[in-house]
Enzyme design. Structure first.
Site, PDB file in Angstrom:
ATOM      1  N   LYS A 186       0.848  -1.205   0.000  1.00  0.00           N
ATOM      2  CA  LYS A 186       0.000   0.000   0.000  1.00  0.00           C
ATOM      3  C   LYS A 186       0.880   1.251   0.000  1.00  0.00           C
ATOM      4  O   LYS A 186       0.591   2.240  -0.695  1.00  0.00           O
ATOM      5  CB  LYS A 186      -0.892  -0.034   1.239  1.00  0.00           C
ATOM      6  CG  LYS A 186      -2.005   1.001   1.250  1.00  0.00           C
ATOM      7  CD  LYS A 186      -3.074   0.653   0.247  1.00  0.00           C
ATOM      8  CE  LYS A 186      -4.267   1.594   0.325  1.00  0.00           C
ATOM      9  NZ  LYS A 186      -5.176   1.281   1.416  1.00  0.00           N
ATOM     10  N   GLU A 245      -6.411   0.242   7.606  1.00  0.00           N
ATOM     11  CA  GLU A 245      -6.423  -0.811   6.588  1.00  0.00           C
ATOM     12  C   GLU A 245      -6.657  -2.168   7.238  1.00  0.00           C
ATOM     13  O   GLU A 245      -6.079  -2.487   8.296  1.00  0.00           O
ATOM     14  CB  GLU A 245      -5.078  -0.824   5.850  1.00  0.00           C
ATOM     15  CG  GLU A 245      -5.053  -1.677   4.603  1.00  0.00           C
ATOM     16  CD  GLU A 245      -5.715  -1.008   3.419  1.00  0.00           C
ATOM     17  OE1 GLU A 245      -5.965  -1.697   2.426  1.00  0.00           O
ATOM     18  OE2 GLU A 245      -5.993   0.201   3.493  1.00  0.00           O
ATOM     19  N   ASN A 277     -13.240 -10.984  -3.979  1.00  0.00           N
ATOM     20  CA  ASN A 277     -11.933 -11.294  -4.563  1.00  0.00           C
ATOM     21  C   ASN A 277     -11.303 -12.478  -3.840  1.00  0.00           C
ATOM     22  O   ASN A 277     -11.415 -12.593  -2.628  1.00  0.00           O
ATOM     23  CB  ASN A 277     -10.998 -10.075  -4.441  1.00  0.00           C
ATOM     24  CG  ASN A 277     -10.716  -9.421  -5.778  1.00  0.00           C
ATOM     25  OD1 ASN A 277     -10.754 -10.073  -6.804  1.00  0.00           O
ATOM     26  ND2 ASN A 277     -10.430  -8.132  -5.755  1.00  0.00           N
TER      27      ASN A 277
END
Length: 755
Positions: free
Chosen positions: A94, A136, A287
C-alpha cells in the site's frame, strides 16, 4: 501457473533486498555543516518554530506529506485474520502505491492489538507524526468503532480505505453504469450481498448520491436483513433493515436493477440474474473469486453491465483509483478530515474521467481492450495518469468549500500543473513553453496525421488553446482512427484535415517545388508525384508558403528521410550554416541538453561552434541559463587527440564570439557534471555548478551518451529538437509517446510565437 506466481512473488519480495520500502534522505549530509543543520545544534531552530506555530510542522518536517498506513491484520483482503506481522507485506505494498501514484510518503505500522479501545489509544497517540491516517484491513464492526473514535479525537484525516475507498470507486462505477443504461439513481432498486464494512460504506455513499434507502435490500450470510432479525445483527447493518417476509437472496433478486456483491464466491446464480430488471448492473466484487463470474452473467443476460474486482475482466473496481489521490488533495490543503463532500467530489471526478478519451499511456498498458465509454468501460483504469490531476484538485476544492482546509490553495490551475509532475516529469521544464502557446497560439501543421499519437497530440494541444492545427492524412484513415480511439476531436470542425488524395492545389505547389529542386535532379513531371506521395514534402512546402506557423514531421519513417526534405524545402535560418539536433533529458538529478545526436557525424571546429551557439540559444528558450561543457575523453589538455583539439579550438572561438556564455572544456563527463571533480582537475574553470548543455565530439558519442543516461537514469526526453531551420519544425522519432509529441508540438508552436 499459481505455483509459478508464488515463486515469482516470493523472489520479488526477497531480492535484491527484503521488502518493498526504504527511507531516503531528502537533504545532503556530506560535511560538518550539513550535520550541524540536520541535527544538533541547527535542528533546534526548526523545533522552536513548531513550538511557536504548530502548523509550521508542514514547512519544516515531512509530516505534511506523510501518511500512516495502519492495521492490526484482523481482516486482510483474501487472507482473513492473519495478524499484524503477516500483514506487513500488504501494508508495504500500500505504501508503494501511495508513493508511485501520488508522491506521498508512508510509514506502515502493524499493531498487535485486537481490543478496539487499546487500538484507538495507540493510533491516536501517533497524531504528531502523520499528516493523515489510512486504516487498513481491520475487521467489522471494530473498524467502525475505531474510525469513528479517531475521527472525533484527531485533527488530521482518518480514512478506512476498505470502507470508503471501495465505496468511492463502486459509486463512480454505479453512476456511470446507470448513465449507460439510462436509469436514474433515485428510481433503481439495489440488492446487496454482504453487510460488512465495505458494503455498508458503499450503500451509505450511494444514498448520499441520491439512491433511496427504501429501494435497497441487504442480504448477508444469515439472509435478508429485516426488521426484527436478531441473528448476526449489529447497529450498523440494522440501519438497512426493512419490513419484509423475504428471507433469502433468491427471494429478493427478482426485478432488481443492481446487484452489489461484497461477500463470498458464487453466491449469485445465473438463473437469478435472468430474473433481474432489463439492463441490470452486476457488481460482483468478492476477490479473487466474485459472487458470479462474468461469463456466467453473459450466458443469460447479454444486456448486463458487469464489474468485478479483478484485473482480467473489464470494469475493475480497484481502490487504487481513489486512495492515493484523495489523500493527495487532503494533504495539500491541510485538511482536518476527509468529509462527505470530499468523498462525493472524488466519486464524480472518477466517473467523469471515464467519459473522456483515454491517454496513450493507458492505451499502451491495456492493448486490445475497448477503452471507449460504454458497457465494458464505465470506470477509468488504475494506470490512467490523469487520475491525480482530476481527483486531487476536486477533493482539495471540496475541502476548502466545506471549511476543513487549513492551507487553502489560491491558484487551482497552478496546483493542477504542479500535480502533473507526478505523472508527466517534463511538466516543470515545459511549463514556460505551454504558457507561451496559451498567450500567443500559433497554427501547427502535422504531416503524420494518420498516426494515433499525432491525433491524441492534436486533441491535447487544442486543450492548451493552440490554434486549430492543419493535419495531413487520408480522411478515411484519420476518421477511422478517431472513432477507434474514442477521441472527441473532429476534422473540419476542430482541425483542418488535408487529404492528399482530395487536395486540389498541386499544380501551383508542384511548380514551386520544381523551382526549389529542379537543380537537384527533380523533373517537372516528377514534382507533383513527390508531393502527392510524401506528406512531409507537402507539409514542408505549405509551411514555407506561410499556410502554417510551425510543423511536426513523423513519427513514421526515419529521421534523416524527413530531415533531408525539410532542409531542402524550408532551408536554414539566415546566418546559420550548420543545422543541428539536440535532446532534452529530464532526470531526477536535473535537466540536461545533449548535442548533436542526429545530424553531424564528426563535426569540424566551425561546426562545433555553430552547434554550441544554436543549442545554447535554445536552452535559453526554456528559461534556463546555459552552462556548456565540451565533453571529451581528454581533461583540460590531458590528451592531444584530434577530437580533443577540435573541442579545444571551438571553445576558444566561442569565448570570443559569445563572451557572456558560461562554457568550459574540453573535459570528461564527470568533471562536467560535478564542480567538486572539476575543481580537483582544473581549479580555474570558468564553469560553475553542473553543466546542463553537453556538446559531444561526434554523433556516436552524443547518441550513446543520451541513450545510456536515459535508460539507466529512468529519464524522460524531449526531442530531437531541430536547430537552425528557417521555420520552426521538429521531427518525431518512431518510438515517441503522445506526451513526447505534445512537448515537441508545443515547442514548435512556441518557437513560432517568439520568432
Amino acid at each position: 501457473m499459481a505455483e509459478d506466481l508464488r515463486e515469482s512473488s516470493l523472489h520479488y519480495h526477497r531480492y535484491p533486498k527484503p521488502g518493498k520500502l526504504a527511507i531516503q534522505a531528502t537533504k545532503p549530509l556530506a560535511n560538518q555543516r550539513d550535520l550541524a543543520m540536520a541535527y544538533s545544534p541547527g535542528v533546534a531552530f526548526a523545533c522552536e518554530e513548531i513550538v511557536n506555530d504548530p502548523t509550521s510542522a508542514a514547512e519544516f518536517t515531512s509530516r505534511g506529506n506523510l501518511v500512516g498506513v495502519i492495521t492490526n491484520g484482523s481482516a486482510v483482503l483474501g487472507l482473513g485474520p492473519i495478524g499484524a506481522l503477516a500483514s506487513k507485506p500488504v501494508m508495504e505494498g500500500k505504501a508503494v502505491l501511495f508513493k508511485q501514484f501520488a508522491g506521498i510518503d508512508v510509514f506502515d505500522i502493524e499493531i498487535h492489538q485486537d481490543d478496539p479501545e487499546q487500538l484507538i489509544e495507540t493510533i491516536a497517540g501517533l497524531e504528531p507524526t502523520f499528516g493523515a491516517i489510512n486504516l487498513e484491513d481491520i475487521k467489522a464492526p471494530e473498524c467502525f468503532i475505531v474510525e469513528k473514535a479517531l475521527r472525533a479525537r484527531m485533527k488530521i484525516p482518518v480514512f478506512h480505505d476498505d470502507q470508503h475507498g471501495t465505496a468511492i470507486c463502486t459509486a463512480a462505477g454505479v453512476l456511470n453504469g446507470l448513465r449507460v443504461v439510462e436509469k436514474e439513481i433515485g428510481q433503481v432498486r439495489l440488492v446487496a450481498s454482504g453487510a460488512g464494512a465495505a458494503a455498508l460504506a458503499c450503500l451509505d455513499l450511494l444514498v448520499a448520491l441520491g439512491m433511496k434507502p427504501e429501494n435497497i435490500t441487504v442480504t448477508d450470510i444469515a439472509g435478508v436483513v429485516y426488521q426484527g432479525r436478531s441473528e448476526q445483527m449489529d447497529p450498523y447493518k440494522a440501519r438497512y433493515a426493512i419490513v419484509t417476509e423475504a428471507r433469502t437472496l433468491d427471494d429478493v433478486i427478482d426485478g432488481a436493477d443492481i446487484f452489489l456483491g461484497l461477500s463470498a464466491p458464487r453466491v449469485l446464480q445465473g438463473e437469478q440474474v435472468a430474473r433481474m430488471a432489463p439492463r441490470p448492473l452486476i457488481f460482483a466484487l468478492a476477490n479473487p473469486t466474485p459472487e458470479i463470474m462474468p461469463e456466467e452473467v453473459l450466458a443469460v443476460r447479454d444486456d448486463a453491465i458487469i464489474a468485478t474486482g479483478r484485473s482480467d475482466y473489464p470494469n475493475q473496481i480497484n481502490n487504487v483509483l481513489c486512495f492515493p489521490f484523495i489523500f493527495r488533495g487532503a494533504l495539500d490543503v491541510g485538511a482536518t478530515t476527509i468529509n462527505e463532500a470530499m468523498k462525493i467530489a472524488c466519486v464524480k471526478a472518477i466517473a467523469d474521467l471515464a467519459l473522456a478519451e483515454v491517454s496513450d499511456v493507458v492505451a499502451d498498458a491495456y492493448q486490445g481492450q475497448s477503452l471507449v465509454f460504454g458497457p465494458d468501460y464505465i470506470i477509468p483504469k488504475p494506470f490512467d495518469p490523469r487520475l491525480i490531476t482530476a481527483i486531487s484538485p476536486a477533493v482539495a476544492a471540496a475541502a476548502m468549500e466545506s471549511g476543513v482546509a487549513t492551507r487553502p490553495i489560491e491558484d487551482m490551475r497552478a496546483y493542477r500543473e504542479q500535480l502533473s509532475r507526478y505523472v508527466v516529469r517534463s511538466g516543470t521544464v515545459m511549463k514556460g513553453v505551454f504558457n507561451v502557446i496559451r498567450e500567443a497560439p500559433r497554427r501547427l501543421l502535422f504531416s503524420g496525421g494518420e498516426d494515433e499519437r499525432v491525433l491524441r497530440t492534436v486533441q491535447t494541444l487544442l486543450q492548451e488553446n493552440a490554434l486549430p492545427p492543419l493535419v495531413v492524412g487520408r480522411r478515411s484513415v484519420v476518421e477511422q482512427n478517431i472513432r477507434r480511439l474514442g477521441l472527441r476531436v473532429r476534422p473540419d470542425s476542430d482541425f483542418e484535415l488535408l487529404d492528399p488524395g482530395e487536395y486540389g492545389g498541386y499544380g501551383e505547389l508542384a511548380a514551386e517545388y520544381h523551382d526549389l529542386m529542379g537543380r537537384r535532379g527533380v523533373l517537372p513531371a516528377d514534382a507533383e508525384g513527390i508531393l502527392r506521395s510524401s506528406p512531409t514534402a507537402l507539409a514542408a512546402l505549405l509551411l514555407r508558403r506561410g499556410e502554417a506557423d510551425a510543423m511536426i514531421a513523423g513519427p513514421s519513417g526515419g529521421f534523416h528521410e524527413h530531415y533531408k526534405q525539410i532542409v531542402d524545402i524550408i532551408g536554414l535560418r539566415e546566418g546559420v550554416r550548420v543545422p543541428a539536433a539536440m535532446q532534452l533529458l529530464i532526470l531526477d538529478k536535473g535537466t540536461y541538453f545533449i548535442a548533436d545526436a542526429y545530424i553531424n557525424y564528426k563535426p569540424s571546429v566551425d561546426e562545433l561552434v555553430e552547434i554550441t551557439l544554436l543549442a545554447a540559444a535554445e536552452v535559453r528558450r526554456f528559461g534556463m541559463v546555459p552552462k556548456v561543457a565540451l565533453v571529451s575523453h581528454s581533461n583540460f589538455g590531458s590528451v592531444d587527440s584530434p577530437s580533443a583539439l577540435r573541442l579545444r579550438q571551438a571553445r576558444a572561438i566561442i569565448e570570443q564570439r559569445a563572451p557572456e556564455l558560461e562554457i568550459e572544456g574540453e573535459m570528461q563527463t564527470d568533471a562536467a557534471l560535478s564542480e567538486k571533480v572539476r575543481q580537483r582537475v582544473f581549479p580555474k574553470s570558468k564553469l560553475t555548478g553542473s553543466a546542463n548543455l553537453l556538446v559531444m565530439p561526434s554523433l556516436d558519442a552524443a547518441s550513446i551518451t543520451f541513450n545510456a543516461i536515459k535508460a539507466i537514469g529512468n529519464g524522460v526526453s524531449v526531442g530531437p529538437i531541430l536547430l537552425g531551420t528557417a521555420k520552426p519544425v521538429h521531427i518525431l522519432n518512431r518510438t515517441v509517446t503522445t506526451r513526447g509529441a505534445v512537448n515537441l508540438g508545443a515547442l514548435a508552436a512556441a518557437d513560432a510565437a517568439v520568432s
